[in-house]
Design an enzyme around this catalytic site. Structure first.
Site, short mmCIF file in Angstrom:
data_model
loop_
_atom_site.label_atom_id
_atom_site.label_comp_id
_atom_site.label_asym_id
_atom_site.label_seq_id
_atom_site.Cartn_x
_atom_site.Cartn_y
_atom_site.Cartn_z
N LYS A 194 0.80 -1.15 -0.01
CA LYS A 194 0.12 0.03 0.05
C LYS A 194 0.88 1.35 0.00
O LYS A 194 0.34 2.20 0.42
CB LYS A 194 -1.05 0.17 1.14
CG LYS A 194 -1.71 -1.10 1.42
CD LYS A 194 -2.33 -1.84 0.03
CE LYS A 194 -3.55 -1.45 -0.70
NZ LYS A 194 -3.61 -2.15 -1.75
N HIS A 253 7.35 -7.05 -2.00
CA HIS A 253 7.11 -6.73 -0.65
C HIS A 253 7.97 -7.16 0.18
O HIS A 253 7.50 -7.05 1.45
CB HIS A 253 5.57 -6.78 -0.20
CG HIS A 253 4.50 -6.06 -1.13
ND1 HIS A 253 4.69 -4.79 -1.55
CD2 HIS A 253 3.19 -6.48 -1.47
CE1 HIS A 253 3.49 -4.39 -2.30
NE2 HIS A 253 2.75 -5.50 -2.37
N SER A 266 -4.71 2.66 4.47
CA SER A 266 -4.90 1.89 3.07
C SER A 266 -4.88 0.51 2.94
O SER A 266 -6.11 -0.24 2.39
CB SER A 266 -3.75 2.57 2.09
OG SER A 266 -3.80 1.98 0.94
S1 PPS Z 1 -0.51 -2.90 -3.16
O1 PPS Z 1 -1.49 -3.83 -3.23
O2 PPS Z 1 0.28 -3.19 -2.09
O3 PPS Z 1 0.37 -3.21 -4.46
O4 PPS Z 1 -0.90 -1.64 -3.20
P1 PPS Z 1 -0.33 -0.21 -3.52
O5 PPS Z 1 -0.38 0.11 -5.01
O6 PPS Z 1 1.23 -0.48 -2.97
O7 PPS Z 1 -0.98 0.87 -2.97
C1 PPS Z 1 -2.30 1.45 -3.33
C2 PPS Z 1 -2.18 2.70 -2.77
O8 PPS Z 1 -1.58 3.74 -3.81
C3 PPS Z 1 -2.71 4.72 -4.28
N1 PPS Z 1 -2.41 4.92 -5.60
C4 PPS Z 1 -2.09 6.12 -6.13
N2 PPS Z 1 -2.12 7.39 -5.27
C5 PPS Z 1 -1.90 8.43 -6.37
N3 PPS Z 1 -1.85 8.26 -7.61
C6 PPS Z 1 -1.65 7.37 -8.10
N4 PPS Z 1 -2.01 7.36 -9.68
C7 PPS Z 1 -2.12 5.86 -7.33
N5 PPS Z 1 -2.19 4.83 -7.94
C8 PPS Z 1 -2.30 4.11 -6.67
C9 PPS Z 1 -3.95 4.01 -3.93
O9 PPS Z 1 -5.09 5.01 -4.11
C10 PPS Z 1 -3.95 3.40 -2.55
O10 PPS Z 1 -3.78 4.26 -1.61
P2 PPS Z 1 -5.02 4.64 -0.69
O11 PPS Z 1 -4.54 5.58 0.24
O12 PPS Z 1 -5.72 3.46 -0.17
O13 PPS Z 1 -6.07 5.42 -1.89
#
Ligand code: PPS
Length: 298
Positions: A49, A110, A141
């Site tokens: 996340k 991860h 998240s």
């Molecule tokens: S995972 O399943 O662990 O791979 O998830 P991960 O991709 O690491 O994290 C998901 C969070 O990243 C946010 N996210 C973004 N934020 C800003 N801009 C972009 N383009 C973007 N893409 C993914 C996503 O919304 C999750 O955060 P939260 O706080 O839950 O919204």
């Protein structure tokens, strides 16, 4: 000994003291250590996340000279395999896919340092991009992802319960503190580059320009601008190749993979008391490890 936490991950198990869900079985974690690293591999290493998917899309485009056509045909989780993930429904998403993929490969993990492919630290093979995000937003998240994901057992407890699981490392892939300390100690290695989610939110273009320098992939300003636009939260949320709406294990009605994408959402989840407890645990766990996390943007 019975766990004090009632939530169970599907087929959960401990591997070298770290909790994992059944999609990272012991034999996969064993095989990851012997994974054959290529010189031009790029590993995106994050605690869950931290913004992994966001960086995967960006780095894949950088490494493939902005091939938007190809990116429009294949979901990001197939273009950038999740190394330690084995799924009998999706097939070939982790090691198998990585092993057969042409170079340059962009691979997601991860895992903490001690569980990564050994070759990464022998002769500094491959490049490692570490993406950090402030742990309070990560916790929030992760909580929502735990609720929406059947792979994580569709958690139906309270945020308070999850917060306890999180700070004690009783979550898939283990303790955020252990992960973060282990990788922070590698920050001076020549093949390691650190990014912060909050910096990407503040100035994505600058982050991409620096990333291109580290990756030795000079891109035109026009192409960088296109990647910035393509990887905005709104674009990725609309894009079926990045929004994960097709992933069978995620119930987007409960909470989508791209949920809010902001800095500081922890403020709408943590009570004052929970925040104080978190800060105390952070201080105890991290000691003099001084990482400049941002908890809000001006
Ligand atoms: S995972 O399943 O662990 O791979 O998830 P991960 O991709 O690491 O994290 C998901 C969070 O990243 C946010 N996210 C973004 N934020 C800003 N801009 C972009 N383009 C973007 N893409 C993914 C996503 O919304 C999750 O955060 P939260 O706080 O839950 O919204």
């Amino acid at each position: 000994m019975a766990s004090k936490f009632s939530h169970k991950l599907p087929e959960e198990h401990l591997y070298e003291g770290i909790l994992f869900f059944g999609f990272s079985p012991p034999e996969t974690l064993d095989a990851v250590k012997d994974f054959q690293v290529r010189d031009d591999d790029v590993f995106i290493v994050t605690y869950p996340k931290a913004g992994t998917t966001w960086l995967q899309e960006i780095v894949w485009l950088i490494m493939h000279d902005g091939d938007f056509l190809c990116a429009a045909k294949d979901p990001v989780y197939f273009r950038c395999p999740f190394l330690e993930f084995k799924d009998d429904v999706l097939h070939e998403v982790g090691l198998d896919l990585s092993n057969t993929m042409p170079s340059p490969r962009v691979i997601k993990s991860h895992l903490p340092v001690k569980l990564m492919p050994r070759q990464l630290f022998q002769n500094n093979k491959g490049k490692i991009l570490l993406l950090f995000r402030n742990p309070k937003d990560i916790c929030v998240s992760y909580y929502h992802f735990y609720r929406s994901s059947s792979s994580l057992g569709n958690f139906n407890g309270t945020f308070h319960e999850f917060l306890h699981m999180f700070v004690e490392g009783h979550v898939d892939h283990g303790s955020w503190f252990d992960f973060t300390r282990s990788w922070w100690s590698k920050r001076h290695e020549a093949n390691v580059y650190i990014l912060f989610y909050e910096d990407m939110k503040r100035d994505l273009k600058q982050c991409i320009i620096r990333l291109c320098e580290f990756l030795n992939k000079p891109l035109s300003e026009n192409l960088v601008d296109k990647i910035v636009e393509h990887s905005s939260f709104e674009s990725m949320n609309m894009n079926p190749m990045t929004n994960h709406l097709d992933v069978y294990s995620i119930n987007s009605k409960i909470s989508p993979q791209l949920r809010k994408g902001i800095v500081g959402d922890w403020k709408s989840h943590f009570t004052v008391g929970q925040n104080e407890i978190f800060d105390k645990i952070y201080e105890k766990e991290m000691g003099d490890v001084n990482i400049p996390f941002l908890y809000e943007l001006e």
